[in-house]
Design an enzyme around this catalytic site. Structure first.
Site, PDB file in Angstrom:
ATOM      1  N   HIS A 271      -5.762  18.139  65.430  1.00  0.00           N
ATOM      2  CA  HIS A 271      -4.609  17.274  65.409  1.00  0.00           C
ATOM      3  C   HIS A 271      -4.680  16.000  65.062  1.00  0.00           C
ATOM      4  O   HIS A 271      -3.996  15.375  64.326  1.00  0.00           O
ATOM      5  CB  HIS A 271      -3.684  17.463  66.668  1.00  0.00           C
ATOM      6  CG  HIS A 271      -3.775  18.802  67.101  1.00  0.00           C
ATOM      7  ND1 HIS A 271      -3.388  19.269  68.506  1.00  0.00           N
ATOM      8  CD2 HIS A 271      -3.800  20.052  66.559  1.00  0.00           C
ATOM      9  CE1 HIS A 271      -3.075  20.205  68.530  1.00  0.00           C
ATOM     10  NE2 HIS A 271      -3.522  20.912  67.299  1.00  0.00           N
TER      11      HIS A 271
ATOM     12  N   HIS B 246       3.335  24.114  63.729  1.00  0.00           N
ATOM     13  CA  HIS B 246       2.295  23.660  64.269  1.00  0.00           C
ATOM     14  C   HIS B 246       1.011  24.377  63.771  1.00  0.00           C
ATOM     15  O   HIS B 246      -0.036  23.619  63.528  1.00  0.00           O
ATOM     16  CB  HIS B 246       2.134  24.045  65.920  1.00  0.00           C
ATOM     17  CG  HIS B 246       0.841  23.631  66.451  1.00  0.00           C
ATOM     18  ND1 HIS B 246       0.967  22.035  66.864  1.00  0.00           N
ATOM     19  CD2 HIS B 246      -0.316  23.943  66.537  1.00  0.00           C
ATOM     20  CE1 HIS B 246      -0.396  21.810  67.259  1.00  0.00           C
ATOM     21  NE2 HIS B 246      -1.200  23.122  67.102  1.00  0.00           N
TER      22      HIS B 246
ATOM     23  N   ASP C 269      -2.124  22.449  62.130  1.00  0.00           N
ATOM     24  CA  ASP C 269      -3.509  22.838  62.149  1.00  0.00           C
ATOM     25  C   ASP C 269      -4.224  22.833  60.758  1.00  0.00           C
ATOM     26  O   ASP C 269      -5.417  22.589  60.692  1.00  0.00           O
ATOM     27  CB  ASP C 269      -3.582  24.041  63.085  1.00  0.00           C
ATOM     28  CG  ASP C 269      -3.545  24.199  64.604  1.00  0.00           C
ATOM     29  OD1 ASP C 269      -3.524  22.971  64.880  1.00  0.00           O
ATOM     30  OD2 ASP C 269      -3.203  24.895  64.963  1.00  0.00           O
TER      31      ASP C 269
ATOM     32  N   HIS D 141      -7.764  28.671  62.570  1.00  0.00           N
ATOM     33  CA  HIS D 141      -8.943  28.039  62.602  1.00  0.00           C
ATOM     34  C   HIS D 141     -10.007  28.565  61.827  1.00  0.00           C
ATOM     35  O   HIS D 141     -10.486  27.768  60.672  1.00  0.00           O
ATOM     36  CB  HIS D 141      -9.348  27.340  63.662  1.00  0.00           C
ATOM     37  CG  HIS D 141      -8.413  26.422  64.446  1.00  0.00           C
ATOM     38  ND1 HIS D 141      -7.772  25.431  63.732  1.00  0.00           N
ATOM     39  CD2 HIS D 141      -7.665  26.474  65.398  1.00  0.00           C
ATOM     40  CE1 HIS D 141      -6.890  24.803  64.519  1.00  0.00           C
ATOM     41  NE2 HIS D 141      -6.676  25.235  65.735  1.00  0.00           N
TER      42      HIS D 141
HETATM   43 ZN   LIG Z   1      -3.138  22.925  67.040  1.00  0.00          ZN
END
Ligand SMILES: [Zn+2]
Length: 316
Positions: A88, A247, A251, A274
């Site tokens: 973030h 969100h 990311d 991720h």
């Molecule tokens: Zn996140």
């Protein structure tokens, strides 16, 4: 034209912070209190983390090659020193145009704050940016790059115009999340207004498992959206009806930042996270023939490359 507004003369130069930023908070996964101090740095230094609590304050550069884990957060590490949940803060640097800064931290995880990047953005805005005497290098995608895992995928395609566009979709088997998409031309304004305050989220049913595995120890309704089978537990509800996909884009920004240069291209992602984001950043760096660095986003005859691009797309 939009790109002239986005990439004005000032954006040609690399930037750092004008002032020092300081803040404290707890790590989402460790639950540990941490103090952070971010200081300006010089041209071509990138974003560097320094573990001030360890002997010699080891430096960990925020680049893809230093990623050591992508499980529930992005962690970078060098020789036993690591910093986790950097995404973030990295998204805030990337989205706000901070190319170079030193992040001094006295613990192993960046504070989660409210689960979004809004506090980081506010602090960067309060500090202001300082132009450095060096041109910013943009990474322009020239040939398609694709990564996938099961049914998840990310495409990074050459830009239509000299811009960065995002088209990101999620598809969870849950009534609140199921299908959400976010497609925009990326700009600092879009980042600040539409992505920066989107919070991280988790499922109530996963909380015990996460905690049993030493994760989400600092997690609470103060720093994450928590979803049960039937409701959103946070009193104030959502900040946007599609906060979840926003969100995920946030990311993605934090993870793509680890290629080390602002990307110019079309990013199309489906159910990414991720791990796949990191694979993409790695593949970009592993395939230098598919992009080029440039310090000028003007004077590109993009229309002339369209037929060739369409031909390439038909083959991937
Ligand atoms: Zn996140």
């Amino acid at each position: 034209m939009a790109h002239l507004l986005l990439y004005n003369a000032d954006m040609k130069m690399q930037h750092t912070l004008k002032d020092i930023i300081e803040f404290s908070g707890i790590g989402l996964h460790t639950g540990q209190p941490v103090n952070v101090r971010i200081t300006p740095s010089g041209p071509d230094t990138g974003i560097r983390f320094y573990r001030k609590d360890l002997p010699g304050s080891p430096c960990i550069k925020a680049v893809s090659a230093n990623v050591i884990s992508t499980s529930y957060a992005t962690t970078i590490g060098v020789k036993g020193a690591s910093v986790s949940t950097i995404e973030h803060l990295m998204a805030a640097f990337y989205g706000m145009g901070v190319d170079n800064a030193n992040v001094e931290i006295d613990g192993p995880e960046v504070p989660i704050m409210d689960g979004s990047a809004v506090d980081f953005i506010g602090m960067i805005e309060s500090s202001g940016l300082m132009a450095l005497p060096a041109l910013r290098q943009y990474l322009v995608i020239k040939k398609p790059i694709r990564v996938s895992e099961d049914d998840k995928y990310i495409f990074l395609l050459p830009p239509d115009d000299m811009e960065f566009t995002i088209d990101y979709s999620i598809d969870f088997a849950h009534p609140f999340l199921n299908k959400q998409s976010f497609a925009r031309l990326f700009s600092q304004d879009v980042f600040r207004k539409e992505l920066g305050s989107a919070r991280t989220f988790g499922f109530l049913k996963d909380v015990e498992t996460l905690r049993a595995n030493g994760l989400a120890r600092g997690g609470s309704l103060e720093n994450a959206i928590v979803i049960s089978d039937t409701e959103i537990l946070n009193e104030g509800g959502l900040r946007y009806p599609d906060e979840f996909v926003r969100h995920k884009v946030l990311d993605m920004m934090g993870d793509i930042a680890l290629v080390g240069a602002p990307v110019i291209g079309q990013l199309i992602a489906y159910r990414s996270g991720h791990s796949l984001n990191h694979k993409l950043a790695q593949k970009v760096l592993d395939k230098p023939g598919r992009w080029e660095l440039t310090d000028s986003l003007a004077d590109k005859d993009v229309m002339s490359s369209m037929p060739a691009l369409l031909e390439k797309l038909a083959t991937i």
